[in-house]
Motif scaffolding. Structure first.
Motif: not given
Length: 121
Positions: A9-24
């Motif tokens: 997660g984090g702060l991103v400008q409109p139009g930007g991208s992020l990738r979330l991960s969740c490890a079990a």
């Protein structure tokens, strides 16, 4: 017991991208379905995307064409690639995992701790 650790997660400008991960992690379990939910301030938690062990993924109408859910079964990890982000995507994102406990063959569901995504200029 199954532990889920989220990141990305984090702060991103409109139009930007992020990738979330969740490890079990844990012992003696088999992951069935995996999903991402989100909760914005003052709103109910909502399903964003889900991916079963077999079958098709499904998405909330509001993210179709912009978000992609995927999983790496070898790593017990689910991802959420978020593109063309909008301010209305701002929320805490939670992963949710449904497992079968192999010792008892019982079903359980677990939640991640949540990761903040803020879309703002």
């Amino acid at each position: 017991q199954v532990q889920l650790v989220e990141s990305g997660g984090g702060l991103v400008q409109p139009g930007g991208s992020l990738r979330l991960s969740c490890a079990a992690s844990g012992s003696s379990f088999r992951i069935n379905s995996m999903a991402w939910y989100r909760q914005a301030p003052g709103k109910q938690r909502e399903l964003v995307a889900a991916i079963p062990s077999i079958g098709s993924t499904n998405y909330a109408d509001s993210v179709k064409g912009r978000f992609t859910i995927s999983r790496d079964n070898a790593k017990n990890t689910v991802y959420l690639q978020m593109n063309s982000l909008k301010p209305e995507d701002t929320a805490v994102y939670y992963c949710n995992v449904h497992v079968t406990r192999l010792l008892t063959m019982s079903a359980s569901a677990y939640w991640g701790q949540g990761t903040q995504v803020t879309v703002s200029s």
